[in-house]
Write an enzyme that holds these catalytic residues in place. Structure first.
Site, PDB file in Angstrom:
ATOM      1  N   PRO A  11      20.499  18.609  19.294  1.00 20.82           N
ATOM      2  CG  PRO A  11      21.724  19.602  21.017  1.00 20.82           C
ATOM      3  CD  PRO A  11      21.882  18.880  19.716  1.00 20.82           C
ATOM      4  CG  ASN A  12      16.960  21.762  22.744  1.00 22.13           C
ATOM      5  OD1 ASN A  12      16.188  21.134  23.466  1.00 22.13           O
ATOM      6  ND2 ASN A  12      18.114  22.241  23.174  1.00 22.13           N
ATOM      7  NE  ARG A  19      15.452  26.041  21.367  1.00 23.76           N
ATOM      8  CZ  ARG A  19      16.660  25.918  20.842  1.00 23.76           C
ATOM      9  NH1 ARG A  19      16.848  25.164  19.786  1.00 23.76           N
ATOM     10  NH2 ARG A  19      17.666  26.530  21.389  1.00 23.76           N
ATOM     11  CE1 TYR A  24      17.738  28.304  16.801  1.00 24.00           C
ATOM     12  CE2 TYR A  24      16.157  28.730  18.537  1.00 24.00           C
ATOM     13  CZ  TYR A  24      17.450  28.575  18.116  1.00 24.00           C
ATOM     14  OH  TYR A  24      18.487  28.676  19.016  1.00 24.00           O
ATOM     15  CG  ASN A  75      21.134  22.620  12.831  1.00 29.99           C
ATOM     16  OD1 ASN A  75      21.827  22.940  13.796  1.00 29.99           O
ATOM     17  ND2 ASN A  75      20.058  23.295  12.482  1.00 29.99           N
ATOM     18  CB  ALA A  78      23.476  23.781  22.001  1.00 25.53           C
ATOM     19  CG  HIS A  81      27.903  26.919  20.007  1.00 24.97           C
ATOM     20  ND1 HIS A  81      28.292  27.577  18.852  1.00 24.97           N
ATOM     21  CD2 HIS A  81      26.551  26.810  19.937  1.00 24.97           C
ATOM     22  CE1 HIS A  81      27.213  27.877  18.143  1.00 24.97           C
ATOM     23  NE2 HIS A  81      26.155  27.415  18.772  1.00 24.97           N
ATOM     24  CG  ASP A  88      38.130  14.709  18.338  1.00 21.05           C
ATOM     25  OD1 ASP A  88      38.626  15.713  17.775  1.00 21.05           O
ATOM     26  OD2 ASP A  88      38.415  14.392  19.511  1.00 21.05           O
ATOM     27  CD  GLU A 100      28.995  24.289  11.723  1.00 21.01           C
ATOM     28  OE1 GLU A 100      28.687  24.650  12.868  1.00 21.01           O
ATOM     29  OE2 GLU A 100      30.134  24.472  11.236  1.00 21.01           O
ATOM     30  CG  HIS A 102      24.404  26.704  12.701  1.00 19.97           C
ATOM     31  ND1 HIS A 102      24.224  25.991  13.866  1.00 19.97           N
ATOM     32  CD2 HIS A 102      25.684  26.506  12.320  1.00 19.97           C
ATOM     33  CE1 HIS A 102      25.355  25.401  14.183  1.00 19.97           C
ATOM     34  NE2 HIS A 102      26.267  25.684  13.261  1.00 19.97           N
ATOM     35  CG  LEU A 103      17.232  26.129  11.435  1.00 13.83           C
ATOM     36  CD1 LEU A 103      16.255  25.673  12.499  1.00 13.83           C
ATOM     37  CD2 LEU A 103      16.645  25.973  10.057  1.00 13.83           C
ATOM     38  CB  SER A 104      19.620  31.630  13.992  1.00 10.01           C
ATOM     39  OG  SER A 104      20.552  30.961  14.828  1.00 10.01           O
ATOM     40  NE  ARG A 109      20.574  33.094  18.271  1.00  7.80           N
ATOM     41  CZ  ARG A 109      20.159  31.898  18.663  1.00  7.80           C
ATOM     42  NH1 ARG A 109      20.319  30.848  17.878  1.00  7.80           N
ATOM     43  NH2 ARG A 109      19.570  31.737  19.827  1.00  7.80           N
ATOM     44  NE  ARG A 113      22.659  30.982  20.895  1.00  6.42           N
ATOM     45  CZ  ARG A 113      22.106  29.848  21.328  1.00  6.42           C
ATOM     46  NH1 ARG A 113      22.427  28.696  20.793  1.00  6.42           N
ATOM     47  NH2 ARG A 113      21.208  29.879  22.297  1.00  6.42           N
TER      48      ARG A 113
END
Length: 154
Positions: A11-12, A19, A24, A75, A78, A81, A88, A100, A102-104, A109, A113
């Site tokens: 998402p996002n 954003r 990001y 990625n 959210a 978390h 699963d 996995e 993540h950009l940040s 953070r 998170r």
């Protein structure tokens, strides 16, 4: 099964470039997808790059990857978390390698998170390197696939 890697985005991430660029980066998801496809071509891997804001769609794609792909870069945004469903789904396609991304740096953070439900079932995690994390993950999966193919030939 050919050398396909699913690159899944949660998402996002469709809002990248607009954003919170201070967190990001300024690249769009489309640019990241182009970079992944270009890197994949150099590594002899076909990239299936997708994004959804919907948890169930991501679960469906993970399950699809179980029969069509040699690995997943994800990625989860959210959902990292919050989503036991994604956790699963990844467990269900094991031993498919999953990176996995993540950009940040999620550990630098907000406290909420710091925990990822995905990390405990992923092969590995890369965070904090911006869009380069995707390319790092592709290189890592390509190396793993190469080692697996050599093992199968020996």
């Amino acid at each position: 099964m050919s050398n396909i890697i699913f690159v899944l985005n949660g998402p996002n991430l469709n809002m990248l470039g607009k954003r919170e660029p201070g967190i990001y980066g300024g690249e769009t998801l489309e640019t990241i997808g182009e970079d992944c496809r270009s890197t994949g071509a150099k590594l002899g891997i076909e990239i299936d790059f997708r994004q959804s804001n919907h948890e169930g769609v991501l679960v469906d794609w993970i399950q699809e990857a179980g029969s069509k792909a040699k690995g997943i870069v994800i990625n989860p945004g959210a959902y990292s978390h919050t989503s036991i469903a994604i956790h699963d789904a990844i467990r269900a396609v094991s031993p498919l390698p999953v990176a996995e991304v993540h950009l940040s740096n999620i550990h630098a953070r907000e406290e909420f998170r710091h925990h990822s439900w995905v990390s405990s079932v992923a092969t590995g995690m890369i965070c904090g390197f911006g869009s380069q994390g995707y390319l790092m993950a592709l290189h890592a999966l390509a190396a793993r696939l190469g080692a697996a193919q050599q093992k199968g030939q020996g």
